[in-house]
Design a protein around this motif. Structure first.
Motif, mmCIF file in Angstrom:
data_model
loop_
_atom_site.group_PDB
_atom_site.id
_atom_site.type_symbol
_atom_site.label_atom_id
_atom_site.label_comp_id
_atom_site.label_asym_id
_atom_site.label_seq_id
_atom_site.Cartn_x
_atom_site.Cartn_y
_atom_site.Cartn_z
ATOM 1 N N TYR A 1 0.843 -1.192 0.000
ATOM 2 C CA TYR A 1 0.000 0.000 0.000
ATOM 3 C C TYR A 1 0.878 1.242 0.000
ATOM 4 N N HIS A 2 0.293 2.354 -0.483
ATOM 5 C CA HIS A 2 1.023 3.622 -0.574
ATOM 6 C C HIS A 2 0.011 4.763 -0.594
ATOM 7 N N ASP A 3 0.521 5.993 -0.428
ATOM 8 C CA ASP A 3 -0.323 7.196 -0.427
ATOM 9 C C ASP A 3 -0.841 7.456 -1.842
ATOM 10 N N ALA A 4 -2.154 7.647 -1.960
ATOM 11 C CA ALA A 4 -2.757 7.894 -3.271
ATOM 12 C C ALA A 4 -2.641 9.346 -3.707
ATOM 13 N N SER A 5 -2.319 10.264 -2.796
ATOM 14 C CA SER A 5 -2.281 11.683 -3.147
ATOM 15 C C SER A 5 -0.906 12.070 -3.685
ATOM 16 N N ALA A 6 -0.797 13.339 -4.065
ATOM 17 C CA ALA A 6 0.470 13.839 -4.594
ATOM 18 C C ALA A 6 1.512 14.068 -3.507
ATOM 19 N N GLU A 7 1.124 13.975 -2.230
ATOM 20 C CA GLU A 7 2.052 14.264 -1.144
ATOM 21 C C GLU A 7 3.014 13.114 -0.870
ATOM 22 N N LYS A 8 2.669 11.881 -1.298
ATOM 23 C CA LYS A 8 3.539 10.713 -1.129
ATOM 24 C C LYS A 8 3.946 10.529 0.329
ATOM 25 N N ARG A 9 2.968 10.573 1.221
ATOM 26 C CA ARG A 9 3.248 10.424 2.651
ATOM 27 C C ARG A 9 3.488 8.957 3.014
ATOM 28 N N GLU A 10 4.194 8.757 4.118
ATOM 29 C CA GLU A 10 4.397 7.400 4.622
ATOM 30 C C GLU A 10 3.108 6.924 5.301
ATOM 31 N N THR B 1 1.345 4.858 7.932
ATOM 32 C CA THR B 1 1.501 4.145 9.196
ATOM 33 C C THR B 1 0.141 4.070 9.880
ATOM 34 N N ALA B 2 0.001 3.096 10.765
ATOM 35 C CA ALA B 2 -1.268 2.893 11.487
ATOM 36 C C ALA B 2 -2.410 2.682 10.490
ATOM 37 N N ARG B 3 -2.546 1.466 9.975
ATOM 38 C CA ARG B 3 -3.494 1.173 8.899
ATOM 39 C C ARG B 3 -4.928 1.589 9.214
ATOM 40 N N SER B 4 -5.308 1.646 10.487
ATOM 41 C CA SER B 4 -6.686 1.999 10.836
ATOM 42 C C SER B 4 -7.012 3.457 10.540
ATOM 43 N N LEU B 5 -6.000 4.303 10.268
ATOM 44 C CA LEU B 5 -6.221 5.726 10.004
ATOM 45 C C LEU B 5 -6.337 6.033 8.516
ATOM 46 N N TRP B 6 -6.287 5.009 7.648
ATOM 47 C CA TRP B 6 -6.289 5.222 6.213
ATOM 48 C C TRP B 6 -7.424 4.431 5.562
ATOM 49 N N LYS B 7 -7.886 4.905 4.407
ATOM 50 C CA LYS B 7 -8.933 4.216 3.658
ATOM 51 C C LYS B 7 -8.471 4.004 2.218
ATOM 52 N N VAL B 8 -9.073 3.013 1.560
ATOM 53 C CA VAL B 8 -8.672 2.616 0.213
ATOM 54 C C VAL B 8 -9.387 3.497 -0.813
ATOM 55 N N CYS B 9 -8.608 4.059 -1.754
ATOM 56 C CA CYS B 9 -9.170 4.810 -2.878
ATOM 57 C C CYS B 9 -9.066 4.028 -4.182
ATOM 58 N N PHE B 10 -7.923 3.372 -4.403
ATOM 59 C CA PHE B 10 -7.699 2.601 -5.622
ATOM 60 C C PHE B 10 -7.011 1.300 -5.241
ATOM 61 N N GLN B 11 -7.216 0.257 -6.049
ATOM 62 C CA GLN B 11 -6.556 -1.013 -5.830
ATOM 63 C C GLN B 11 -6.200 -1.633 -7.169
ATOM 64 N N LYS B 12 -5.081 -2.365 -7.176
ATOM 65 C CA LYS B 12 -4.607 -2.984 -8.411
ATOM 66 C C LYS B 12 -4.059 -4.359 -8.081
ATOM 67 N N THR C 1 -0.742 -10.700 -6.083
ATOM 68 C CA THR C 1 -0.435 -9.490 -5.319
ATOM 69 C C THR C 1 -1.560 -8.485 -5.497
ATOM 70 N N VAL C 2 -1.678 -7.573 -4.535
ATOM 71 C CA VAL C 2 -2.627 -6.469 -4.635
ATOM 72 C C VAL C 2 -1.988 -5.247 -3.994
ATOM 73 N N ASP C 3 -2.116 -4.115 -4.664
ATOM 74 C CA ASP C 3 -1.547 -2.860 -4.179
ATOM 75 C C ASP C 3 -2.689 -1.877 -3.938
ATOM 76 N N PHE C 4 -2.744 -1.300 -2.721
ATOM 77 C CA PHE C 4 -3.796 -0.357 -2.346
ATOM 78 C C PHE C 4 -3.219 1.057 -2.333
ATOM 79 N N ALA C 5 -3.921 1.991 -2.989
ATOM 80 C CA ALA C 5 -3.601 3.416 -2.911
ATOM 81 C C ALA C 5 -4.582 4.058 -1.932
ATOM 82 N N VAL C 6 -4.078 4.687 -0.874
ATOM 83 C CA VAL C 6 -4.918 5.088 0.252
ATOM 84 C C VAL C 6 -4.715 6.566 0.580
#
Length: 343
Positions: A147-156, A158-169, A178-183
């Motif tokens: 998983y990785h940050d979906a926005s342009a800020e490219k933030r790290e 951490t703490a998966r409960s604070l993030w939500k899924v926008c895109f998945q591949k 494999t599956v990659d989540f953009a959050v």
């Protein structure tokens, strides 16, 4: 005969001071830290469990039953926050070939059958769900998850409960899917496409609208009613009861038009003025006052006694006398209400 010798009791030995990590508070805190650190990182949670077990069993005066209960609780807390592991690990093609039994010769002819090819597993659509939900469920289906940050800020992330899924591949092979989540953070809107800025709503222009008209326009861009606040535009003015200033007009707004309404904007404030008073000059800002001829703190349009400084809306029979026993409307004594603006 010699007199019997008296034996004086020895003074009690001084207690050996304990270090801070040998106290009961430190041991309980080590157990409580296990699930907290495990939420941040699985390996960090395992290390915290090891430290807690050492503190519980090394030179611990607790009874054995208490140490055993605390150890079981620490392990259970770690297991409760760790993601679920897949029921069956994907079998590699080479391992599957090695595991095939050697065919035995048979006297009866048999028809050859080809083994069905492995099919690519499917991953559910987790768009909008918490990453803390998508991660273990995908792992349980046999996927390797990134998983990785979906926005342009490219933030790290951490703490998966604070993030939500926008895109998945999904990708990989049937044996190693494999599956990659953009959050993004849970309170943020998803970008229109991956790698774009977070599309926060912007504050609309509501100046000179009535409160009745401005509220739906602000709420319409996503501001909850609980975060919308009304205040008087003049410092010596007072808002009437709720529901009685629907026709008052907006003189100022905070945030201003066009500002993004991020999750850091906790309150939207609209400064109102009654229809008969109009708005203060823009250069006055928040330091504007309505006319007050007797300078008693009540603006003239609210003062039932605009020419009597001693009588106000709050004190229709006159303000209390100041020190010295002299009234506000006469006498030579000093009065706090007459000579200051404390009243």
């Amino acid at each position: 005969m010699p007199a019997p010798r008296s034996h004086q009791p020895l003074p009690p030995a001084a207690p050996v001071p304990r270090r801070w990590w040998q106290t009961g508070v430190a041991r309980v805190g080590a157990v409580a830290a296990v699930p907290v650190l495990a939420l941040l990182n699985d390996r960090l949670g395992g290390l915290a469990l090891l430290v807690a077990l050492v503190l519980l069993w090394w030179r611990n005066p607790w009874p054995k039953a208490g140490r055993l209960v605390a150890s079981v609780a620490a392990v259970a807390l770690l297991g409760a926050v760790l993601p679920e592991q897949p029921d069956k690990a994907p079998v590699r093609a080479a391992d599957a070939a090695d595991a095939k039994p050697v065919p035995r010769p048979s006297l009866m002819p048999s028809t050859s059958r080809t083994a069905p090819e492995a099919t690519m597993p499917t991953v559910p659509d987790f768009t909008g769900d918490s990453l803390d939900v998508a991660f273990p469920r995908s792992r349980k289906r046999g996927f390797t998850v990134t998983y990785h940050d979906a926005s342009a800020e490219k933030r790290e992330v951490t703490a998966r409960s604070l993030w939500k899924v926008c895109f998945q591949k999904a990708g990989g092979t049937a044996e190693e899917p494999t599956v990659d989540f953009a959050v993004v953070r849970r309170k943020e809107p998803c970008p229109r496409t991956e790698g774009k800025p977070v599309p926060w709503p912007v504050m609309p222009e509501v100046v000179w609208m009535t409160w009745r008209t401005a509220v739906p326009k602000v709420v319409g861009v996503g501001v909850p009613d609980s975060r919308l606040r009304a205040e008087a535009a003049y410092r010596n003015d007072v808002l009437p009861a709720e529901g009685e200033y629907d026709d008052w007009r907006v003189c100022r707004q905070d945030p201003t038009e066009g500002e993004p309404l991020t999750d850091e904007v906790y309150v939207v404030t609209l400064s109102l003025s009654s229809p008969g008073n109009g708005c203060p000059a823009p250069d006055r800002g928040r330091d504007a006052y309505l006319p007050d001829r007797d300078d008693d703190g009540d603006p003239d349009y609210l003062d039932p006694y605009p020419g009597d400084r001693n009588r106000t809306k709050l004190f229709p029979d006159g303000r209390p006398n100041g020190s010295g026993g002299s009234g506000d409307s006469g006498g030579d004594g000093w009065s706090a209400c007459r000579h200051t603006r404390w009243c």
